[in-house]
Enzyme design. Sequence first.
Site, PDB file in Angstrom:
ATOM      1  N   ILE A  40       0.851  -1.194   0.000  1.00  0.00           N
ATOM      2  CA  ILE A  40       0.000   0.000   0.000  1.00  0.00           C
ATOM      3  C   ILE A  40       0.889   1.248   0.000  1.00  0.00           C
ATOM      4  CG2 ILE A  40      -1.829   1.255   1.214  1.00  0.00           C
ATOM      5  CD1 ILE A  40      -2.710  -1.467   2.404  1.00  0.00           C
ATOM      6  N   ASP A  90      11.375   3.502   5.703  1.00  0.00           N
ATOM      7  CA  ASP A  90      11.063   2.065   5.632  1.00  0.00           C
ATOM      8  C   ASP A  90      12.279   1.276   6.095  1.00  0.00           C
ATOM      9  OD1 ASP A  90       8.756   0.405   3.710  1.00  0.00           O
ATOM     10  OD2 ASP A  90      10.491  -0.674   4.514  1.00  0.00           O
ATOM     11  N   SER A 142       1.904  -7.204   8.535  1.00  0.00           N
ATOM     12  CA  SER A 142       0.496  -7.190   8.111  1.00  0.00           C
ATOM     13  C   SER A 142      -0.106  -8.553   7.748  1.00  0.00           C
ATOM     14  CB  SER A 142       0.335  -6.262   6.904  1.00  0.00           C
ATOM     15  OG  SER A 142       0.880  -6.870   5.752  1.00  0.00           O
ATOM     16  N   THR A 173       6.777  -4.160  15.988  1.00  0.00           N
ATOM     17  CA  THR A 173       6.629  -3.109  14.972  1.00  0.00           C
ATOM     18  C   THR A 173       5.304  -2.362  15.136  1.00  0.00           C
ATOM     19  OG1 THR A 173       8.003  -4.294  13.418  1.00  0.00           O
ATOM     20  CG2 THR A 173       6.485  -2.681  12.483  1.00  0.00           C
ATOM     21  N   THR A 218      -6.747  -1.234   9.880  1.00  0.00           N
ATOM     22  CA  THR A 218      -7.454  -2.298   9.160  1.00  0.00           C
ATOM     23  C   THR A 218      -8.844  -2.532   9.741  1.00  0.00           C
ATOM     24  OG1 THR A 218      -7.422  -4.706   8.868  1.00  0.00           O
ATOM     25  CG2 THR A 218      -6.201  -3.874  10.722  1.00  0.00           C
ATOM     26  N   ASP A 219      -9.726  -3.092   8.909  1.00  0.00           N
ATOM     27  CA  ASP A 219     -11.057  -3.449   9.417  1.00  0.00           C
ATOM     28  C   ASP A 219     -11.006  -4.688  10.312  1.00  0.00           C
ATOM     29  OD1 ASP A 219     -10.605  -5.384   7.474  1.00  0.00           O
ATOM     30  OD2 ASP A 219     -12.405  -4.944   6.296  1.00  0.00           O
ATOM     31  N   GLU A 220      -9.852  -5.386  10.321  1.00  0.00           N
ATOM     32  CA  GLU A 220      -9.768  -6.615  11.130  1.00  0.00           C
ATOM     33  C   GLU A 220      -9.858  -6.322  12.627  1.00  0.00           C
ATOM     34  OE1 GLU A 220      -7.021  -9.614  10.071  1.00  0.00           O
ATOM     35  OE2 GLU A 220      -7.167  -9.169   7.935  1.00  0.00           O
ATOM     36  N   TYR A 249      -2.212 -10.419  14.754  1.00  0.00           N
ATOM     37  CA  TYR A 249      -2.078  -9.247  13.873  1.00  0.00           C
ATOM     38  C   TYR A 249      -3.131  -8.189  14.199  1.00  0.00           C
ATOM     39  CZ  TYR A 249      -3.155  -6.356   9.832  1.00  0.00           C
ATOM     40  OH  TYR A 249      -3.463  -5.281   9.039  1.00  0.00           O
ATOM     41  N   LYS A 273      -2.815  -4.357  15.751  1.00  0.00           N
ATOM     42  CA  LYS A 273      -3.286  -3.146  15.070  1.00  0.00           C
ATOM     43  C   LYS A 273      -4.304  -2.411  15.946  1.00  0.00           C
ATOM     44  CE  LYS A 273      -2.492  -1.647  11.493  1.00  0.00           C
ATOM     45  NZ  LYS A 273      -1.430  -0.656  11.112  1.00  0.00           N
ATOM     46  N   ARG A 284      -7.362 -21.585   8.315  1.00  0.00           N
ATOM     47  CA  ARG A 284      -6.589 -20.727   9.222  1.00  0.00           C
ATOM     48  C   ARG A 284      -7.240 -20.768  10.602  1.00  0.00           C
ATOM     49  NH1 ARG A 284      -6.501 -14.618   7.167  1.00  0.00           N
ATOM     50  NH2 ARG A 284      -4.624 -15.237   6.069  1.00  0.00           N
ATOM     51  N   PRO A 285      -6.457 -20.914  11.693  1.00  0.00           N
ATOM     52  CA  PRO A 285      -7.076 -20.900  13.031  1.00  0.00           C
ATOM     53  C   PRO A 285      -7.748 -19.551  13.296  1.00  0.00           C
ATOM     54  CG  PRO A 285      -4.715 -21.458  13.144  1.00  0.00           C
ATOM     55  CD  PRO A 285      -5.001 -21.064  11.729  1.00  0.00           C
ATOM     56  N   HIS A 312     -10.218 -18.158  11.871  1.00  0.00           N
ATOM     57  CA  HIS A 312     -10.440 -17.461  10.595  1.00  0.00           C
ATOM     58  C   HIS A 312     -11.733 -16.639  10.631  1.00  0.00           C
ATOM     59  CE1 HIS A 312     -10.112 -18.152   5.944  1.00  0.00           C
ATOM     60  NE2 HIS A 312     -10.171 -16.875   6.271  1.00  0.00           N
TER      61      HIS A 312
HETATM   62  O1  DAU Z   1      -9.086  -6.622   5.892  1.00  0.00           O
HETATM   63  C1  DAU Z   1      -7.850  -5.954   5.802  1.00  0.00           C
HETATM   64  C2  DAU Z   1      -6.749  -6.958   5.939  1.00  0.00           C
HETATM   65  O2  DAU Z   1      -6.742  -7.725   4.752  1.00  0.00           O
HETATM   66  C3  DAU Z   1      -5.397  -6.327   6.185  1.00  0.00           C
HETATM   67  O3  DAU Z   1      -5.392  -5.676   7.410  1.00  0.00           O
HETATM   68  C4  DAU Z   1      -4.314  -7.403   6.207  1.00  0.00           C
HETATM   69  O4  DAU Z   1      -3.044  -6.836   6.368  1.00  0.00           O
HETATM   70  C5  DAU Z   1      -4.372  -8.161   4.904  1.00  0.00           C
HETATM   71  O5  DAU Z   1      -3.413  -9.190   4.905  1.00  0.00           O
HETATM   72  C6  DAU Z   1      -5.758  -8.727   4.683  1.00  0.00           C
HETATM   73  O6  DAU Z   1      -6.033  -9.779   5.627  1.00  0.00           O
HETATM   74  P1  DAU Z   1      -6.612 -11.204   5.194  1.00  0.00           P
HETATM   75  O7  DAU Z   1      -6.205 -12.199   6.174  1.00  0.00           O
HETATM   76  O8  DAU Z   1      -8.075 -11.093   4.876  1.00  0.00           O
HETATM   77  O9  DAU Z   1      -5.824 -11.366   3.780  1.00  0.00           O
HETATM   78  P2  DAU Z   1      -5.215 -12.648   3.057  1.00  0.00           P
HETATM   79  O10 DAU Z   1      -4.877 -12.229   1.661  1.00  0.00           O
HETATM   80  O11 DAU Z   1      -4.161 -13.319   3.859  1.00  0.00           O
HETATM   81  O12 DAU Z   1      -6.462 -13.627   2.974  1.00  0.00           O
HETATM   82  C7  DAU Z   1      -7.653 -13.261   2.314  1.00  0.00           C
HETATM   83  C8  DAU Z   1      -8.637 -14.400   2.486  1.00  0.00           C
HETATM   84  O13 DAU Z   1      -8.178 -15.511   1.702  1.00  0.00           O
HETATM   85  C9  DAU Z   1      -8.733 -14.921   3.895  1.00  0.00           C
HETATM   86  O14 DAU Z   1     -10.066 -15.318   4.142  1.00  0.00           O
HETATM   87  C10 DAU Z   1      -7.792 -16.136   3.930  1.00  0.00           C
HETATM   88  C11 DAU Z   1      -7.903 -16.665   2.523  1.00  0.00           C
HETATM   89  N1  DAU Z   1      -6.685 -17.284   1.959  1.00  0.00           N
HETATM   90  C12 DAU Z   1      -5.510 -16.597   2.053  1.00  0.00           C
HETATM   91  C13 DAU Z   1      -4.353 -17.140   1.507  1.00  0.00           C
HETATM   92  C14 DAU Z   1      -3.038 -16.392   1.626  1.00  0.00           C
HETATM   93  C15 DAU Z   1      -6.778 -18.497   1.296  1.00  0.00           C
HETATM   94  O15 DAU Z   1      -7.858 -19.105   1.182  1.00  0.00           O
HETATM   95  N2  DAU Z   1      -5.622 -19.018   0.745  1.00  0.00           N
HETATM   96  C16 DAU Z   1      -4.416 -18.379   0.836  1.00  0.00           C
HETATM   97  O16 DAU Z   1      -3.410 -18.912   0.319  1.00  0.00           O
END
Ligand code: DAU
Length: 361
Positions: A12, A31, A85, A100, A134-136, A160, A164, A292-293, A295
């Site tokens: 970003i 950075d 992140s 961090t 983040t919205d998380e 994470y 945040k 993912r645990p 999730h």
């Molecule tokens: O919502 C904002 C957030 O979005 C940011 O704060 C985070 O930094 C950013 O990493 C992101 O978090 P997520 O955990 O949602 O993003 P990620 O791309 O890791 O995963 C997106 C979705 O896809 C999540 O439900 C997990 C799933 N996933 C992810 C990966 C890497 C899969 O199914 N397979 C994968 O290989």
Amino acid sequence: MKFLVTGGAGFIGSNLVRHLLEAGHAVVNVDKLTYAGNEESLRDLGAHHSAGYHFVRADICDAEAMRQTFALHKPEAVLHLAAESHVDRSIEGPGEFIQTNVTGTFQLLQATLGYWRGMEDSARQQFRFVHVSTDEVFGSLGLTDAAFNERTPYNPHSPYSASKAASDHLARAWMDTYGLPVIVTNCSNNYGPYQFPEKLVPVVILKALRGESIPVYGKGENIRDWLYVHDHARALLMAAERGRPGETYCIGGNNERQNIDLVHLLCGIMDDLSPRPEGRLHSDLITFVKDRPGHDLRYAINATSAQRELGWTPLEDPRSGFRKTVRWYLDNRAWWEHILSGNYRLERIGLDNNPNARVAS
Ligand code: DAU
């Protein structure tokens, strides 16, 4: 304006730095260049920006380096993006995230406060510290819940998102206690050029391109609200220019999708732009793996307040946004091949630790 951007070599951050320079602003990019920070992402900035662009390799946890950076460059606003992140990494090793995201934000706030207090009156009033989050931090929505907004209570679940959330509280406390003009933004999932290949969208594109299994966690039913990174960069500049100190702005793409639907969409774009041999489909590579645990089921943002107060709305059409993103990875092989040839391995994403993996039927 002169902006101090932290984490400007990240995904970003690098898109934001480019947006600020294109809008005629000056940027001091601080950075640390961790695994996810990449100077290659800024290489195209070109000579015409060089007068207004400075890179400082430093850790936001380093109080003296931050103090010196403020004293030397005298920014008019801070856009704080530096953070660990990736949720999966935070589960494997939370320590860096506390260091961090929490300690780093604390040190940066302290350095900013010292500098801000020494500014002349009018400059001090104009100054802004935009804390990018983040919205998380809001936790997880049920399928029928209303989207997150600025009044949603915090309920983070992963190391994470907890780190945040802590940093958001610190930033607001520095406003309430010391008067530092802080604005907090909470964004949904970003996608677009220069995203590090550990997040879902680049994982899918690069796995598909290499003909490798595409890992989908659980049943792929989780929902994310996808925001094109250029729209996010526009929102952050608007928040710095027009946002009210003490306010929070939720920034989302109004673009909710189940993971499995997004993965199929990306596979379809790949079929079109980079077909597999013998007419095979990229979606044949989809493999459901262990979840993912903890999730979170669903994230979604109601960005009405950013619309009303900042005049911001996402402009990118999602279908063209995802297509442009795939195109970018196809056209910029050198960028990601450099990452994959270094000490980062795409193989760490995927099936190695997933004995429950099963290929889509
Ligand atoms: O919502 C904002 C957030 O979005 C940011 O704060 C985070 O930094 C950013 O990493 C992101 O978090 P997520 O955990 O949602 O993003 P990620 O791309 O890791 O995963 C997106 C979705 O896809 C999540 O439900 C997990 C799933 N996933 C992810 C990966 C890497 C899969 O199914 N397979 C994968 O290989």
